[in-house]
Structures are given as structure tokens and as C-alpha cells.
Design an enzyme around this catalytic site. Structure first.
Site, PDB file in Angstrom:
ATOM      1  CB  SER A 361      -0.910   0.012   1.239  1.00  0.00           C
ATOM      2  OG  SER A 361      -1.736  -1.123   1.273  1.00  0.00           O
ATOM      3  CB  CYS A 362       2.314   2.979   2.513  1.00  0.00           C
ATOM      4  SG  CYS A 362       0.562   3.134   2.876  1.00  0.00           S
ATOM      5  N   GLY A 390       0.797   4.374  -2.537  1.00  0.00           N
ATOM      6  CA  GLY A 390       0.765   5.732  -2.008  1.00  0.00           C
ATOM      7  C   GLY A 390       2.145   6.106  -1.495  1.00  0.00           C
ATOM      8  CG  ASN A 574       1.675   6.352   5.159  1.00  0.00           C
ATOM      9  OD1 ASN A 574       1.573   6.830   6.293  1.00  0.00           O
ATOM     10  ND2 ASN A 574       0.708   5.665   4.588  1.00  0.00           N
ATOM     11  CB  CYS A 576      -2.951   7.765   4.742  1.00  0.00           C
ATOM     12  SG  CYS A 576      -3.502   7.689   3.024  1.00  0.00           S
ATOM     13  CD  GLU A 578      -1.584   4.593   6.912  1.00  0.00           C
ATOM     14  OE1 GLU A 578      -1.885   3.815   5.994  1.00  0.00           O
ATOM     15  OE2 GLU A 578      -1.535   5.835   6.749  1.00  0.00           O
ATOM     16  CB  THR A 763     -10.401   1.614   5.966  1.00  0.00           C
ATOM     17  OG1 THR A 763     -11.348   2.315   6.764  1.00  0.00           O
ATOM     18  CG2 THR A 763      -9.271   1.093   6.835  1.00  0.00           C
ATOM     19  CB  ALA A 764     -11.522   6.181   2.052  1.00  0.00           C
ATOM     20  CB  THR A 765     -11.638   2.335  -1.296  1.00  0.00           C
ATOM     21  OG1 THR A 765     -11.092   3.609  -1.625  1.00  0.00           O
ATOM     22  CG2 THR A 765     -12.376   1.792  -2.493  1.00  0.00           C
ATOM     23  CB  ILE A 766     -11.304  -1.722   2.082  1.00  0.00           C
ATOM     24  CG1 ILE A 766     -10.682  -1.082   3.326  1.00  0.00           C
ATOM     25  CG2 ILE A 766     -10.273  -1.910   0.981  1.00  0.00           C
ATOM     26  CD1 ILE A 766      -9.627  -1.957   3.983  1.00  0.00           C
TER      27      ILE A 766
END
Length: 941
Positions: A361-362, A390, A574, A576, A578, A763-766
Site C-alpha cells: 500500500s505505502c 501511495g 506515508n 496517510c 499511519e 480505509t475509505a474504499t474498503i
């Protein structure tokens, strides 16, 4: 409305450009071009009926008529952006609503009476319109023919979609859907028309979202099964037997089309096909399934041939490729995914089981202070972004504006021109159109370019020194915050003069920084700037309010609590905020993300099901660890880092839903305690799982010397931060419920498989996919319209609806009250006070509760969390207090300063002739925007 409008008094009806894109469905199913002038005629007639023939000469009336026409056109274009057909009665409903919104109540009443009169005439037979049986256009062998609509299939489709759902009306959907069909409608347009009908009901009954999803499944099944040569059409019930055939057909077709990894064919596909549970297709909500359909399912051209349960099994197989018993592990992984107990991050969902499995992811990088290194870093950004990663870039090493360049004997232009290139690269490389490329640039607060960095996102000033599309964040040392509290001075340097500050933290940073300040006083350093720490802090907050950037993150909390401080330095977070991993010229930090769906791990009584949670977490950690070995790495530095340290980031989502299910208010001590309790359990089980994987597979390479190796767990590392910062500057709770001694013993014997184990992503999309609240977010609004790459979706809080039904106050008036008050229940008298507290929305919460809850979670995390802060009617004092509190309570990072979005629930009604009944007192005030951005980050998840 008895007065008739004659030809000499009515505005002329002319052909409108919109007639080429839109048509009107008449009551006999015939179509005619959409002509806005006909609306103008009807509304003018209503004014004449109310105010007499002279009314049409009034400028006010002409302006009001035009406003009504414009409003109706706007609604139609918003609902059907690509054109289409709209029923005559829907148009009349919108005219009625527009008149009411304009305050023309008498005219609206005349219009209502006119409609009622003609409805009675039609019912009595005095105004009969010949009815034409509905014909459907079907394509066969390259030619088209028209056949009567198969009403048996049509009704069966709707009833299957409504099966076992309380509160839905299949007859009503059928009746309204038939109105929206027209002569010669294409067969493939029938299901979308029914979906549109059901969508309009979501605001009154959340179960209609499930109805829409099931209808979309019908469309998806027809598309996929036809492509795979299995069937032309299948019901949900048929899939119980068909899924076993679909999986091998999909795998072989995907390999044939060079879309899937050839190794998937080596699995026992019969065994895996029999493990698919068709009934789990029925748990989707519309937004979730539409998102999968648009952006996740494997497709050939424009044809999606991957069905939901095959999708989950494809991911499970892709993550089980290296397991000894691949089939058993694939089924284990499939179970947690398909039951929505856990969801992998978007890159994993996109690419697992494909020929290029970029699953991470990152990515975090640090940019060196030379031209070759800078452009190499930008090239790495492009390659990583291409495959859906990202990005977080540390720019603190790059020399500042005015610094000497030895090679050319010139002066540096600073970091801003390079950030323009980074910005444009993120726009250009957009992950194959699946989602926008995204990057965040980090800069330490002592950097001499920090004041220009602050203004990168401004819409004014020299656009050559602006970067409007990228994200920015401050990397703030504790010493700066201490000087803010002490109202002391702060010195800005060029990193070319103070290169070691980049790698120093805590007291070591303070000692060296103060030594450099003394060098400015002696004249040894001449390129610097002295500013007031408090004034710079205020500028940081002011720009955060104005542009949403730069975010504020804390360097020392990230480093002093890092398990890997023996192996390097955390130079940034990163995209976002986290992930907190070490970076260097040789290592690009990589993190692999996934999230536990917390609400799925509560019992019916709202208690935490610890055994189920432990099972899910153990499976999730194993899946995340597998990503590291299967992953495709676009650049070698990423492979080096991931293989050496093996970090993963297990997070959670559905926190707000879990609070609702437990009957707890977010803004309460019980809510803070719930955050503490649940995160401690997840942390315990995640560390246990990683240690057990180490016993099975071996510990990660750089484990010796880590905090884990020293017996220091995340809860223990708070002492490190307190020792360096000073007790007066750290007010973080350190209490525990569980007995952690046995786990410390286990780790000392077995080690850890992963250098880092936990991080809470946005987790906006999942979260959309599985239909729960995102991450640790409070409810945004209880009723609103959400826009994303898949379109616009009405979102209503099902927990609120359930609670109001239990109180006996859920009705059309309540729906309209929620619209009127922008999704807030605080001003609705019929809502009990207990429910007002429980269902307070994000801007109705004091930000202290968000920070307190985050602090309790942070003590259990070895990385960080994406924490959005909501501050209604924000001012300088509120921002100052909130962000100082975030630092004092030990948070590592913060994310967006959230503003109330522009989208709102459309104030319409489905029932014909009904107008909004709203409570007096006016809508809830809308807070001033704190950010111009849409903070739904989809780059991580």
C-alpha cells in the site's frame, strides 16, 4: 387551476438543446423529447391561476419561473449525467418541490390542485390515454428485434432482490420502475432502470441499498456468465450450484487472456470452487458492490467477468501461493474476506493473483541532496505510483533556497521547484486510471524553506511556486513544541549546513540544534533565520485551516517509540500518516495494509468476541506476512527494505459502527474506554500471531537489537518518550487490562516475524466495499450524498434508522427533517436526548474526544493512525488547543483537518404529490470550511 393559458399569453415552446440527450416518458410508456419550455408554460400557468393574467408581465414572476426551470434541469442532469429518460410525474414532482423551496406556496398549491384534478379525470376515464404494451429491444446475432417485456421475469427479479428484507416494497419498486421504462427500451437498460428506482428509496429505508446491490448482481451475473460460456442468465439461487463451475472457468479464461498468474491453475480448483458461498453475495450494499464492479473486478475490455465470491477466492489464492497446504490456507483466507471479518488493502485487492502482484500500500522514501538523487527519487515515485502505491517523501535533506552549490559556485533554488515536478508526476502517473496518483512531501520544521513550504497549496501567489495536487506535512521535533509552549525563538537552517539534524532525535537532537544556534551567534553559520516559535506555529495552524496542509506529525514520538530505532531513523510518515518506518538511500520503506472489521467481532449484546477476534487477527497477520514474499517490487530499494524488516500494518475499521452496536457515544468516557479496550486486544493478538509466525518461519533479519528483542513492547516504549521529552510534556495513559508478561516471554523465546505489526489506515474504499464506517472515523452525517469515482450515493445511517424505528418515530417527516438539518438530529424535537448524544455527527463532537480516543489507541500501536480532526467553526484558539493536546497526549501523527463537504442530501421525495414536511427553526449551521480538500484518501485503502 381553472384559468387556461392561451397561445397569445404563453411563452413559445421551442426545441431545446437538452432534447438531444434527454427524453420524457409519458404515462402510456411513449417517449417525447425533453423540452424545458413546457415546464415554463406550466409554471407560468400556475402563477396566472394564482395572480391573474397580469402576473405574467411581472419581472419577479418571470425570474421565479426561470429558477424553477433551472432547478428541474439541474436535478435531471445530476441524476442522469450521461442523458436518458425521465418520467413526466418525476418532472412534476420536482416542479412542485422547487416552488415550495422558493416560497411560492400559493402557486405550488394551485399546481398540486391541477395535478390532482387531472389524476381524477384519468381515473374516471374522462382523460384516457391509450396504453401501449411495453416492447423491449433485444439484440440477437448482430440484429435487433422488439419483444414484449417478460413481466414474469421482471417481477421475479424484483422479488428476489427484496427477499428476506424488512421494510421494502417490491410492488412499489415494480410500479415505479415500469413508469421509467419506455417503448423500445434496450434489454440491458432494464435492470439499471430498476436500480434507479430502488436507489430513490434508500433515504427512507436503508435496506433498499441491499436491494440495489442484488439488482446489480443480476447485471453482473449476466455479463460474467455469458462471457464465460456458462449461462445467459442466473438467479441468486442458481449460483449455489454454478459457482463451482465459475471459478475454474474464470481462472482458465484469466490465464488465457494473460491477466492472471498461471500458478493459479495448479490449485485444486474443484475443491476451492465447492468452498464458495453464494449466499454471501447478498450481504453487499449498493455502494460497495458498485465500487467493486467499477474498479476492482477483473475485466476484458469493458466486460467484467469476475463475480464477488470468485474475487475473494482469487485474492485468497494469490496470497496462498507459497503455503504448504495452499488449498486449506486459501479457504481460510477466503473465509475472513468473504464474511467481511477482515479486508485487505486496495492494491492487494487489485493485484493479488495477477501477473504483476504489486500488493503493498505505502512507500516511504528519503530524497538526497544532489541532482541525480533528486531525479532518481522522482523516477521511483513514478514507478511506485504506477502500480497503485501511495507515497511519502522526506525532503528535509535537500538544501534550502540561497544555499551554496559547490559544483557550480551558485545558489540553490530550494525544494519548491522540485516539488512542482513531484506534483506533476503524481498527476501524470495515475495508477492506470483506477485511482489518482498521490504523494505527500514531508519537511522538518527547522528547514529554512519551511515558510515557503507552508504556502505550497495556496490558490494565490506565484503559481510557479505552488503545488496544488500533492499533499504536504510537517515533521515536527519535540524541541519546537517545547519552544512553542515556552514562547521562545526558533532558528531555521539549511540542511547543507546542519546535515546531522536529519538523523537525530530527542535529547541528541536538542544538544546539536542548540550548538548550531550558538554557531549562528559566533558567525560560524551565516545562512539562517530566527523566528518566534509561537508565531511560526500560528502560521502552521492558519495555513492548515486555509488549505488543509501541511499536516502536523511528530518526529520524536515516531522515533523514540519505534521498535527499529537500532536499525535506522524514521524520517517521515506515508501518504496517510499511519506508517512510521525507517528510510535511507538504500531502503525505501514498504508497508502492507489490511483492516479488521471491528463491528463483526461484537456479539449481539454488543460485547467483544475475543475468540473470534483472535482467530481473525491471526489469519490476517499471516496474509499480510505472505504479501512480503509474493509482492512485485518496482524498485530494488523497496525489496531490500521489505525483505530485511518485513513490516506489516494491521488496522481496524467500523469503529463507529461498533460503538453504535455497543450502545456507546463516541463523545464519552465509555467511548474512550472502548477504544482502549478493543485496541489492546487487537495489539495482543497481532503481536502473538507475529511471534508464532517467527517460530514457524524464523524472525525477521534485523530483529536482534530491536525493542522486541529487548522485551520492550509498544505499551512499554511510552517510557522512552517520557524520559526524553520530560513528564510535563507527556500526558498519555499507560494502564493495561491484559496480562502482557506471558506474551513478553513468548517473544523473548520465539522472536518476531515482522518489525512492525500495526497501523490504522483510512480505509475509505474498503470500508465502502463492506458497508461499514471508515477506520476510526465518527459519523460524518446521518444522511448525505457521497460522491466518488463510482458516482453519487445516498448514505443514511442504518443504526439511527433502527433506533428511531424502536422509538416509533421513523417516518417521512423524520426523513425530511434529517435533510433539512443536514443529517443532524440535534434540533429535531422528537429524537430522545439519549439518541442525540449517541448519534452526534463528526462536527458535533468536541475534538478532545477524537484526540483522547486516539491517544488510548496509540499506546498499543507500534506505528501510527490516520486521525482526521473535525473542528466546527474553527478558530485559532481551537486549533491551537487541539493540536497541542495531540502532542501532549503522545500522538505520533495527525491527518486532515476536516471540513464539512459541499455535497448534501437532495431534498426530494419519491412519493408523488408529497412535499417536504420540515420542522421549524431552520437548518443546522454549516461550519466554516477548514480544508478545501476531499479528505477521503483512497490511496492507502
Amino acid at each position: 387551476m381553472s384559468t387556461q393559458l392561451h397561445a397569445d399569453t404563453a411563452p413559445p415552446v421551442t426545441t431545446h438543446p437538452l432534447a438531444e440527450r434527454y427524453s420524457v416518458i409519458k404515462r402510456n410508456n411513449e417517449q417525447s423529447p425533453f423540452e424545458p419550455d413546457k415546464i415554463r408554460v406550466a409554471v407560468t400557468q400556475a402563477f396566472i391561476a394564482t395572480e391573474g393574467e397580469h402576473g405574467q408581465q411581472s419581472n419577479r414572476i418571470r425570474e421565479q419561473v426561470q429558477r424553477v426551470v433551472d432547478a428541474v434541469i439541474a436535478v435531471i442532469q445530476r441524476r442522469l449525467p450521461s442523458g436518458g429518460a425521465v418520467h413526466i410525474e418525476d418532472i412534476q414532482d420536482q416542479v412542485e418541490l422547487s416552488l415550495m423551496r422558493l416560497g411560492e406556496h400559493a402557486v405550488a398549491r394551485a399546481y398540486v390542485l391541477y395535478r390532482a384534478e387531472h389524476a381524477q379525470q384519468r381515473a374516471a376515464g374522462s382523460e384516457q390515454t391509450p396504453f401501449t404494451p411495453l416492447l423491449v429491444t433485444v439484440s440477437e446475432g448482430g440484429s435487433e428485434r422488439q419483444v414484449p417485456l417478460d413481466l414474469s421475469w421482471f417481477r421475479g427479479l424484483i422479488r428476489e432482490a427484496c427477499a428476506n428484507l424488512a421494510g421494502v416494497d417490491p410492488e412499489g419498486i415494480e410500479r415505479e420502475a415500469l413508469k421509467n421504462l419506455y417503448q423500445g427500451v434496450q434489454q440491458q437498460d432494464i435492470v439499471p432502470a430498476v436500480i434507479m428506482t430502488a436507489r430513490a428509496c434508500v433515504e427512507k429505508e436503508p435496506a433498499y441499498s441491499t436491494v440495489c446491490a442484488r439488482l446489480l448482481l443480476e447485471q453482473l451475473r449476466a455479463e460474467a456468465l455469458t462471457f464465460l460460456d456458462i449461462a445467459e442468465r442466473a438467479s441468486a439461487g442458481d449460483m449455489r450450484s454454478l459457482y463451482a463451475r465459475v471459478l475454474p472457468a474464470f481462472i482458465h479464461k484469466g490465464i488465457e487472456l494473460e491477466l492472471l498468474d498461471e500458478r493459479l491453475a495448479d490449485f485444486d480448483l474443484k475443491r476451492l470452487g465447492q468452498a464458495l458461498q453464494a449466499e454471501r453475495d447478498l450481504q453487499f450494499q449498493f455502494l460497495g458492490l458498485q465500487t467493486l464492479y467499477d474498479r476492482y473486478f477483473i475485466h476484458a475490455g469493458q466486460v467484467r467477468f469476475e463475480l464477488p465470491q470468485v474475487f475473494f477466492m482469487r485474492i485468497a489464492m494469490g496470497l496462498a501461493l507459497n503455503e504448504d497446504d495452499r488449498e486449506a490456507r486459501a479457504i481460510e483466507f477466503y473465509e475472513v474476506l468473504s464474511k467481511f471479518d477482515y479486508m485487505a488493502s486496495t492494491p492487494t485487492l487489485f493485484n493479488a493473483g495477477t501477473r504483476r502482484p504489486q500488493l503493498s500500500s505505502c512507500y516511504l522514501t528519503t530524497v538526497p541532496d544532489d541532482l541525480d538523487g533528486i531525479y532518481s527519487a522522482i523516477r521511483d515515485n513514478a514507478l511506485l505510483s504506477k502500480w497503485a502505491g501511495g507515497l511519502g517523501n522526506d525532503w528535509s535533506r535537500v538544501r534550502a533556497l540561497g544555499a551554496h552549490i559547490k559544483g557550480t559556485n551558485g545558489q540553490s533554488q530550494g525544494i519548491v521547484p522540485f516539488l512542482k515536478v513531484v506534483n506533476d508526476t503524481a498527476v501524470a502517473v495515475n495508477q492506470g486510471g483506477k485511482r489518482k496518483g498521490a504523494v505527500c512531501a514531508y519537511l522538518e520544521t527547522w528547514h529554512l524553506d519551511v515558510e515557503e513550504f507552508l504556502e505550497l497549496r495556496k490558490n494565490t501567489g506565484d503559481d510557479r511556486r505552488r503545488a496544488h495536487d500533492m499533499n504536504t506535512a510537517h515533521w515536527v521535533p519535540d524541541l519546537f513544541m517545547q519552544r512553542v509552549f515556552e514562547d521562545a525563538d526558533w532558528t531555521l537552517f539549511s540542511p547543507s549546513d546542519v546535515p546531522d539534524l536529519h538523523d537525530l532525535t530527542g535529547s541528541a537532537f536538542q544538544a546539536r540544534y542548540e550548538a548550531y544556534e550558538r554557531m549562528t551567534e559566533s558567525g560560524e553559520l551565516t545562512l539562517f533565520k530566527r523566528v518566534s516559535a509561537k508565531q511560526l506555529w500560528r502560521r502552521m495552524l492558519s495555513m492548515l485551516f486555509e488549505t488543509g496542509h501541511p499536516w502536523i506529525t511528530f518526529k520524536d514520538a515516531c522515533n523514540l517509540r519505534s521498535p527499529q530505532q537500532h536499525a535506522g531513523v524514521v524520517h517521515s510518515s506515508n501518504l496517510c500518516t499511519e506508517i512510521t518506518l525507517n528510510t535511507s538511500d538504500d531502503e525505501i520503506a514498504v508497508c502492507n495494509l489490511g483492516s479488521v472489521n471491528l463491528v463483526q467481532h461484537l456479539t449481539a449484546q454488543g460485547q467483544l468476541d475475543t475468540e473470534k477476534l483472535r482467530t481473525t487477527v491471526r489469519t490476517a497477520v499471516r496474509m499480510l506476512d505472505n504479501v512480503i514474499d509474493i509482492n512485485y517490487y518496482a524498485v530494488p530499494q523497496a525489496r531490500n527494505s521489505n525483505q530485511r524488516h518485513r513490516p506489516v500494518g494491521l488496522g481496524l475499521m467500523g469503529f463507529q459502527d461498533a460503538l453504535y452496536k455497543a450502545g456507546i457515544s463516541y463523545a464519552s468516557e465509555a467511548g474512550v474506554d472502548f477504544a482502549d479496550q478493543t485496541m489492546e486486544q487487537i495489539s495482543y493478538f497481532a503481536l502473538e500471531a507475529s511471534s508464532d509466525l517467527a517460530a514457524e518461519r524464523g524472525h525477521y533479519q534485523s530483529y536482534p537489537g530491536s525493542l522486541w528483542d529487548q522485551g520492550i513492547l509498544p505499551i512499554d516504549s511510552i517510557r522512552n518518550l517520557a524520559a526524553e521529552r520530560g513528564a510535563q510534556y507527556l500526558q498519555q495513559d499507560t494502564q493495561a487490562r491484559l496480562d502482557w508478561a506471558p506474551l513478553r516471554d513468548r517473544i523473548s523465546r520465539q522472536g518476531m516475524r515482522n518489525s512492525n505489526v500495526m497501523a490504522i489506515a483510512p480505509t475509505a474504499t474498503i470500508a465502502n466495499i463492506i458497508g461499514v464506517s471508515a477506520s476510526i472515523e465518527p459519523t460524518y452525517q446521518n444522511l448525505y450524498v457521497k460522491s466518488n469515482l463510482s458516482g453519487e450515493f445516498t448514505v443514511i445511517n442504518p443504526w439511527l434508522v433502527q433506533a428511531l424505528k424502536a422509538e416509533g418515530v421513523w417516518d417521512d417527516v423524520m426523513v425530511n427533517d434529517l435533510k433539512y438539518f443536514n443529517g443532524s438530529v440535534q434540533q429535531i424535537d422528537r429524537v430522545p436526548d439519549a439518541l442525540k448524544a449517541r448519534f452526534a455527527t463528526s462536527f458535533e463532537l468536541s475534538p478532545k474526544w477524537l484526540v483522547e480516543s486516539a491517544s488510548r489507541r496509540q499506546k498499543w500501536l507500534d506505528q501510527a493512525q490516520s486521525l482526521n480532526l473535525y473542528i466546527a467553526e474553527a478558530d485559532g484558539n481551537k486549533l491551537d488547543v487541539t493540536y497541542r493536546m495531540a502532542w501532549l497526549l503522545g500522538l505520533k501523527t495527525t491527518y486532515y483537518l476536516r471540513a464539512l463537504g459541499a455535497s448534501g442530501a437532495e431534498k426530494s421525495t419519491v412519493a408523488q404529490g408529497e412535499l417536504n414536511a420540515v420542522q421549524s427553526g431552520g437548518p443546522a449551521p454549516v461550519p466554516q470550511a477548514c480544508s478545501i480538500d476531499d479528505p477521503d484518501c483512497e490511496a492507502c485503502q
